[in-house]
Motif scaffolding. Sequence first.
Motif, mmCIF file in Angstrom:
data_model
loop_
_atom_site.group_PDB
_atom_site.id
_atom_site.type_symbol
_atom_site.label_atom_id
_atom_site.label_comp_id
_atom_site.label_asym_id
_atom_site.label_seq_id
_atom_site.Cartn_x
_atom_site.Cartn_y
_atom_site.Cartn_z
ATOM 1 N N ALA A 163 0.848 -1.201 0.000
ATOM 2 C CA ALA A 163 0.000 0.000 0.000
ATOM 3 C C ALA A 163 0.876 1.240 0.000
ATOM 4 N N ILE A 164 0.355 2.297 -0.582
ATOM 5 C CA ILE A 164 1.035 3.596 -0.590
ATOM 6 C C ILE A 164 -0.010 4.661 -0.290
ATOM 7 N N TRP A 165 0.328 5.567 0.621
ATOM 8 C CA TRP A 165 -0.564 6.700 0.913
ATOM 9 C C TRP A 165 0.187 7.971 0.540
ATOM 10 N N ASP A 166 -0.305 8.615 -0.501
ATOM 11 C CA ASP A 166 0.314 9.816 -1.056
ATOM 12 C C ASP A 166 -0.630 10.989 -0.846
ATOM 13 N N ARG A 167 -0.484 11.630 0.321
ATOM 14 C CA ARG A 167 -1.363 12.733 0.623
ATOM 15 C C ARG A 167 -0.787 14.058 0.109
ATOM 16 N N GLY A 168 0.550 14.190 0.103
ATOM 17 C CA GLY A 168 1.101 15.476 -0.297
ATOM 18 C C GLY A 168 2.409 15.374 -1.043
ATOM 19 N N ALA A 169 2.654 14.235 -1.697
ATOM 20 C CA ALA A 169 3.933 14.047 -2.384
ATOM 21 C C ALA A 169 3.878 14.468 -3.855
ATOM 22 N N LEU A 170 2.969 13.856 -4.616
ATOM 23 C CA LEU A 170 2.884 14.212 -6.036
ATOM 24 C C LEU A 170 2.598 15.694 -6.216
ATOM 25 N N VAL A 171 1.803 16.268 -5.327
ATOM 26 C CA VAL A 171 1.471 17.698 -5.446
ATOM 27 C C VAL A 171 2.607 18.596 -4.979
ATOM 28 N N ALA A 172 3.641 17.995 -4.331
ATOM 29 C CA ALA A 172 4.739 18.800 -3.796
ATOM 30 C C ALA A 172 5.984 18.766 -4.670
#
Length: 262
Positions: A163-172
């Motif tokens: 699992a991966i939780w990407d809350r603010g990585a791609l947008v950063a």
Amino acid sequence: MHDLNVTVVVFCVLLLKAASSWGKQNISVMLEPQADQVMTLGEWEERWQTHRIGFHQPHVHKLLEDNVDKVLAGRTGVRFFFPLCGKAVDMKWLADMGHTVVGVEISEKAIKQFFEENNLTYSEEPVAAVPGAKVFKSSEKNISLYQCDLFNFSSSIESQFGAIWDRGALVAINPRDREKYASLIMSLMAKDCRYLLDTLLYNPELYKGPPFLVPDEQVQTLFGSGCDVEPLQSVDSFMDRHRGWGLDSLAENLHLIRPKSS
């Protein structure tokens, strides 16, 4: 009749190509205002040092809470990856459920604050595979946080994740690095991985970022070749602080991304 059928097929193919081309042009137009925006690793570290971390949330993200069952899919003891993890309390929340958490963050201060604010003791050691990198490991929970450039991390260090939780990585990350980022993320995904991606939609003419605009169409472009992309939820997340950025609206869009079955 045969000629008519051929003509119809050719017309449809041309129409699809035109639509695809228009779609790409439309995405380019949307992304243009932020295309050249760059944040250095040093600037991100400086934000932590000066406590300019409005992106940090002191509570578990509601979109994760509401959709964690879709990520777990009945599994227990899942290995979660947190890109650009900061000191997200989501990591402790998942570890308390019995899951393993691995994060990557450039700021040593953020990592140490995570352990200290959650009353967790930790050890610190160098990472042989990445010169200059360190890994901080919790003594009580299955949490390992790597202090390094995200793009120096790989599956050879911690293998792949469920699992991966990407809350603010791609947008950063810098917009020009998105293809490289998507390649890295897909290389970290196990066959049964469920990647929960949170993106932001707003008018990029009004605010240059970060966090940056990531249109749904680009999510499909970045991950669609190797993964199935399922839109899960869209919520109005506009707050007073966004008005301070010059925005008049902001939405969070949640996507569930899974490797295509071969």
